[in-house]
Design an enzyme around this catalytic site. Structure first.
Site, PDB file in Angstrom:
ATOM      1  N   HIS A 114       3.833   3.276  -8.634  1.00  0.00           N
ATOM      2  CA  HIS A 114       3.663   1.849  -8.921  1.00  0.00           C
ATOM      3  C   HIS A 114       4.933   1.249  -9.515  1.00  0.00           C
ATOM      4  O   HIS A 114       5.295   0.108  -9.203  1.00  0.00           O
ATOM      5  CB  HIS A 114       2.488   1.655  -9.890  1.00  0.00           C
ATOM      6  CG  HIS A 114       1.160   2.054  -9.321  1.00  0.00           C
ATOM      7  ND1 HIS A 114       0.707   1.612  -8.094  1.00  0.00           N
ATOM      8  CD2 HIS A 114       0.180   2.862  -9.822  1.00  0.00           C
ATOM      9  CE1 HIS A 114      -0.492   2.120  -7.854  1.00  0.00           C
ATOM     10  NE2 HIS A 114      -0.815   2.880  -8.879  1.00  0.00           N
ATOM     11  N   LEU A 120      12.731 -19.299  -3.085  1.00  0.00           N
ATOM     12  CA  LEU A 120      11.542 -18.667  -2.527  1.00  0.00           C
ATOM     13  C   LEU A 120      10.297 -19.003  -3.346  1.00  0.00           C
ATOM     14  O   LEU A 120      10.308 -18.937  -4.566  1.00  0.00           O
ATOM     15  CB  LEU A 120      11.727 -17.144  -2.515  1.00  0.00           C
ATOM     16  CG  LEU A 120      10.545 -16.318  -1.992  1.00  0.00           C
ATOM     17  CD1 LEU A 120      10.428 -16.462  -0.478  1.00  0.00           C
ATOM     18  CD2 LEU A 120      10.709 -14.845  -2.377  1.00  0.00           C
ATOM     19  N   ASP A 125       0.823  -1.207   0.000  1.00  0.00           N
ATOM     20  CA  ASP A 125       0.000   0.000   0.000  1.00  0.00           C
ATOM     21  C   ASP A 125       0.860   1.261   0.000  1.00  0.00           C
ATOM     22  O   ASP A 125       1.958   1.285   0.556  1.00  0.00           O
ATOM     23  CB  ASP A 125      -0.895   0.000   1.246  1.00  0.00           C
ATOM     24  CG  ASP A 125      -2.173   0.790   1.025  1.00  0.00           C
ATOM     25  OD1 ASP A 125      -2.352   1.341  -0.076  1.00  0.00           O
ATOM     26  OD2 ASP A 125      -2.991   0.863   1.958  1.00  0.00           O
TER      27      ASP A 125
END
Length: 235
Positions: A29, A123, A12
């Site tokens: 972004h 990962l 956020d």
């Protein structure tokens, strides 16, 4: 320090961060996407095995059309970048969410990314795109309802496990820790089923400024929780 096995993050503050610098929201972004790459590497170095990020929600379609178009363009580019990052770091990437609303070329790139990385053992990185927790549960329930209607299972056979088995995250461990940046203190329709026993951590830091040091702070806070009872540990 006890490292959580699975960390989920609500990314956020990209737009607000950009606005504070006098830049357009899309600049935030773009910078936020770069932060994702950094945190993926740092998380795995720390011993986190699963990382799930909320990139684009089912509600994000309600944003101004020019911002949605910019986000879709960023997503197209990020699929290419993520493929290189995954190869470099032996990362297994998976997209969760309802993909049918996305353009065909984006869906194709997602499929290529998942196929190219499915055997990687580093990962496990999940990206939630056109994802909503309620939508995910509705899709799962509809699938089970179809099975009951077809006679392949009985209504009384539906359990928490059979519902979990139909979710986008069916073969993933539930998150140990949820992080939300930019001081918002809600979960915003993210992993509603999976977060039942997850520890929550909120930080005022906007996502583009989130760093390894901020990740360490979140994990330190996680370590102060009593996972048996959901309380802060006694000093």
């Amino acid at each position: 320090m006890n490292i959580p096995n699975h960390v989920a993050i609500i990314l956020d503050g990209n737009g607000r961060w950009a606005k504070s610098k006098g830049m357009p929201r899309n600049y935030g972004h773009v910078q936020g996407a770069k932060t994702v790459e950094v945190i993926c590497e740092e998380a795995y170095r720390m011993g986190i095995q699963y990382l799930t990020v909320y990139a684009f929600s089912t509600e994000n379609w309600n944003r101004p059309q020019d911002e949605v178009n910019a986000l879709m363009g960023l997503l197209r580019n990020y699929m290419k970048t993520c493929l290189k990052t995954a190869a470099k770091n032996n990362m297994c990437v998976r997209i969760i969410g309802e993909k049918s609303r996305l353009d065909e070329d984006i869906r194709r790139r997602m499929e290529e990314l998942e196929q190219a990385t499915k055997d990687n053992s580093g990962l496990h990185f999940q990206i939630a795109i056109n994802y909503g927790g309620r939508d995910e549960i509705v899709r799962a329930v509809r699938h089970l309802a179809d099975s009951v209607a077809a006679g392949s299972m009985k209504a009384e056979d539906i359990t928490e496990q059979t519902i979990s088995d139909q979710l986008d995250t069916h073969d993933l461990p539930e998150p140990d820790l949820l992080i939300r940046t930019c001081n918002e203190q809600r979960i915003s329709n993210f992993l509603l089923w999976q977060l039942a026993y997850t520890e929550l951590y909120f930080t005022p830091v906007a996502w583009p400024d989130f760093s390894k040091e901020e990740l360490v702070k979140a994990i330190e806070a996680y370590n102060k929780r009593d996972r048996r009872y959901g309380l802060v540990k006694d000093e």
